[in-house]
Motif scaffolding. Structure first.
Motif, PDB file in Angstrom:
ATOM      1  N   ILE A   3      10.294  16.044  16.064  1.00 35.27           N
ATOM      2  CA  ILE A   3       9.085  15.400  15.543  1.00 35.27           C
ATOM      3  C   ILE A   3       9.394  13.960  15.147  1.00 35.27           C
ATOM      4  CG2 ILE A   3       7.341  15.447  13.722  1.00 35.27           C
ATOM      5  CD1 ILE A   3       7.847  18.504  13.528  1.00 35.27           C
ATOM      6  N   LEU A   4       8.486  13.065  15.497  1.00 33.79           N
ATOM      7  CA  LEU A   4       8.539  11.693  15.017  1.00 33.79           C
ATOM      8  C   LEU A   4       7.329  11.472  14.128  1.00 33.79           C
ATOM      9  CD1 LEU A   4       9.823   8.853  15.030  1.00 33.79           C
ATOM     10  CD2 LEU A   4       8.338   8.310  16.976  1.00 33.79           C
ATOM     11  N   MET A   5       7.592  11.124  12.868  1.00 37.23           N
ATOM     12  CA  MET A   5       6.521  10.787  11.921  1.00 37.23           C
ATOM     13  C   MET A   5       6.481   9.259  11.811  1.00 37.23           C
ATOM     14  SD  MET A   5       7.359  13.491   8.859  1.00 37.23           S
ATOM     15  CE  MET A   5       5.953  12.980   7.859  1.00 37.23           C
ATOM     16  N   ILE A   6       5.274   8.702  11.758  1.00 29.24           N
ATOM     17  CA  ILE A   6       5.124   7.262  11.575  1.00 29.24           C
ATOM     18  C   ILE A   6       4.148   7.013  10.434  1.00 29.24           C
ATOM     19  CG2 ILE A   6       4.355   5.080  12.593  1.00 29.24           C
ATOM     20  CD1 ILE A   6       5.129   6.177  15.332  1.00 29.24           C
ATOM     21  N   SER A  21       6.491   9.500  -1.262  1.00 29.64           N
ATOM     22  CA  SER A  21       7.036  10.772  -1.731  1.00 29.64           C
ATOM     23  C   SER A  21       6.432  11.946  -0.965  1.00 29.64           C
ATOM     24  CB  SER A  21       6.773  10.909  -3.226  1.00 29.64           C
ATOM     25  OG  SER A  21       7.230  12.148  -3.688  1.00 29.64           O
ATOM     26  N   LYS A  22       5.125  11.898  -0.746  1.00 36.76           N
ATOM     27  CA  LYS A  22       4.442  12.959   0.002  1.00 36.76           C
ATOM     28  C   LYS A  22       4.969  13.037   1.431  1.00 36.76           C
ATOM     29  CE  LYS A  22      -0.068  13.923   1.902  1.00 36.76           C
ATOM     30  NZ  LYS A  22       0.177  13.425   3.211  1.00 36.76           N
ATOM     31  N   LEU A  23       5.151  11.879   2.061  1.00 34.21           N
ATOM     32  CA  LEU A  23       5.649  11.858   3.437  1.00 34.21           C
ATOM     33  C   LEU A  23       7.081  12.394   3.521  1.00 34.21           C
ATOM     34  CD1 LEU A  23       4.079   8.463   4.424  1.00 34.21           C
ATOM     35  CD2 LEU A  23       3.589  10.646   5.538  1.00 34.21           C
ATOM     36  N   LEU A  24       7.912  12.050   2.565  1.00 33.14           N
ATOM     37  CA  LEU A  24       9.274  12.586   2.538  1.00 33.14           C
ATOM     38  C   LEU A  24       9.259  14.103   2.341  1.00 33.14           C
ATOM     39  CD1 LEU A  24      11.015   9.774   0.473  1.00 33.14           C
ATOM     40  CD2 LEU A  24      11.431  10.332   2.893  1.00 33.14           C
ATOM     41  N   VAL A  40       9.524   7.107  10.631  1.00 32.52           N
ATOM     42  CA  VAL A  40       9.461   5.655  10.732  1.00 32.52           C
ATOM     43  C   VAL A  40       8.582   5.153   9.599  1.00 32.52           C
ATOM     44  CG1 VAL A  40       8.669   3.691  12.118  1.00 32.52           C
ATOM     45  CG2 VAL A  40       9.745   5.652  13.240  1.00 32.52           C
ATOM     46  N   HIS A  41       9.121   4.208   8.836  1.00 33.14           N
ATOM     47  CA  HIS A  41       8.378   3.621   7.726  1.00 33.14           C
ATOM     48  C   HIS A  41       8.806   2.174   7.563  1.00 33.14           C
ATOM     49  CE1 HIS A  41      11.835   3.789   4.938  1.00 33.14           C
ATOM     50  NE2 HIS A  41      12.159   4.862   5.653  1.00 33.14           N
ATOM     51  N   LEU A  42       8.180   1.503   6.628  1.00 32.25           N
ATOM     52  CA  LEU A  42       8.441   0.080   6.434  1.00 32.25           C
ATOM     53  C   LEU A  42       9.068  -0.180   5.081  1.00 32.25           C
ATOM     54  CD1 LEU A  42       4.965  -1.102   7.716  1.00 32.25           C
ATOM     55  CD2 LEU A  42       7.053  -0.810   9.039  1.00 32.25           C
ATOM     56  N   ASN A  43       9.663  -1.342   4.971  1.00 33.89           N
ATOM     57  CA  ASN A  43      10.247  -1.844   3.743  1.00 33.89           C
ATOM     58  C   ASN A  43      10.065  -3.351   3.804  1.00 33.89           C
ATOM     59  OD1 ASN A  43      12.285  -2.718   1.785  1.00 33.89           O
ATOM     60  ND2 ASN A  43      13.059  -0.625   1.899  1.00 33.89           N
ATOM     61  N   GLU A  44      10.218  -4.015   2.708  1.00 36.15           N
ATOM     62  CA  GLU A  44      10.055  -5.467   2.693  1.00 36.15           C
ATOM     63  C   GLU A  44      10.935  -6.161   3.744  1.00 36.15           C
ATOM     64  OE1 GLU A  44       9.463  -8.316  -0.945  1.00 36.15           O
ATOM     65  OE2 GLU A  44      11.615  -8.013  -0.634  1.00 36.15           O
ATOM     66  N   SER A  45      12.074  -5.542   4.069  1.00 37.81           N
ATOM     67  CA  SER A  45      13.012  -6.161   5.010  1.00 37.81           C
ATOM     68  C   SER A  45      12.777  -5.786   6.468  1.00 37.81           C
ATOM     69  CB  SER A  45      14.446  -5.809   4.623  1.00 37.81           C
ATOM     70  OG  SER A  45      14.615  -4.409   4.611  1.00 37.81           O
ATOM     71  N   GLY A  46      11.880  -4.804   6.758  1.00 34.07           N
ATOM     72  CA  GLY A  46      11.623  -4.478   8.153  1.00 34.07           C
ATOM     73  C   GLY A  46      11.191  -3.045   8.402  1.00 34.07           C
TER      74      GLY A  46
END
Length: 182
Positions: A3-6, A21-24, A40-46
């Motif tokens: 599974i790939l979660m985005i 937290s819910k996604l994790l 796949v998720h985002l952070n300030e750095s990318g």
């Protein structure tokens, strides 16, 4: 199953911590059920897959970042991830834009057997969008969302609807406790 979660949210943004937290928890629940799951998720750095940075980008809270979210993010994800290795794509609904619809179509071309599931926590959701940019994206979404059923197999939703945008609904509860899945 692989599974790939985005999730088009920043995990380091305090306003999105509850969603992160819910996604994790969902990722852990999928894994406890025997599935290999990448998030796949985002952070300030990318852009990250699980805890690994896969593309450096400055994603601070700005207009440029919002434009990137709706214009180029999914194109970049498609370039960075080998979608052919996945059986299921689970996406937290980011609103329908040309880039997102093109992404979904290319996913099905690259992997015709993949099932695509959109998580739509609230519906209808248009009253949640505020400000000029929110109303603009809402306007674009109203035009483009009618095309979702070409590539989306299911929508998960917390409500009682049976279909949204002519796509079958899988009703779920808000939140996931992976300890319940043994």
């Amino acid at each position: 199953m692989k599974i790939l979660m985005i999730a088009r949210i920043r995990f380091d943004n305090t306003q999105e911590k509850a969603i992160a937290s819910k996604l994790l928890s969902q990722q852990k629940a999928f894994e406890k059920l025997g599935n290999s799951t990448d998030l796949v998720h985002l952070n300030e750095s990318g852009i990250y897959i699980n805890q690994t940075l896969i593309k450096r980008a400055s994603l601070k809270n700005s207009i440029a970042t919002k434009l990137y979210f709706f214009k180029k993010l999914f194109t970049d994800i498609l370039k960075l991830i080998d979608i052919s290795q996945y059986d299921l794509l689970y996406i937290r609904y980011p609103m329908s834009t040309y880039d997102f619809l093109r992404f979904l179509g290319k996913i099905k071309v690259k992997n015709s057997n993949i099932k695509i599931v959109l998580e739509m926590p609230t519906f209808p959701y248009h009253k949640e969008k505020r400000g000029f940019f929110g109303k603009l994206i809402s306007f674009i979404d109203k035009d483009k969302r009618t095309q979702l059923n070409k590539n989306v197999d299911y929508i998960t939703h917390f409500g009682t609807e049976k279909k949204i945008f002519n796509i079958p609904i899988i009703n779920i509860q808000n939140g996931a406790n992976p300890d319940e899945y043994q």
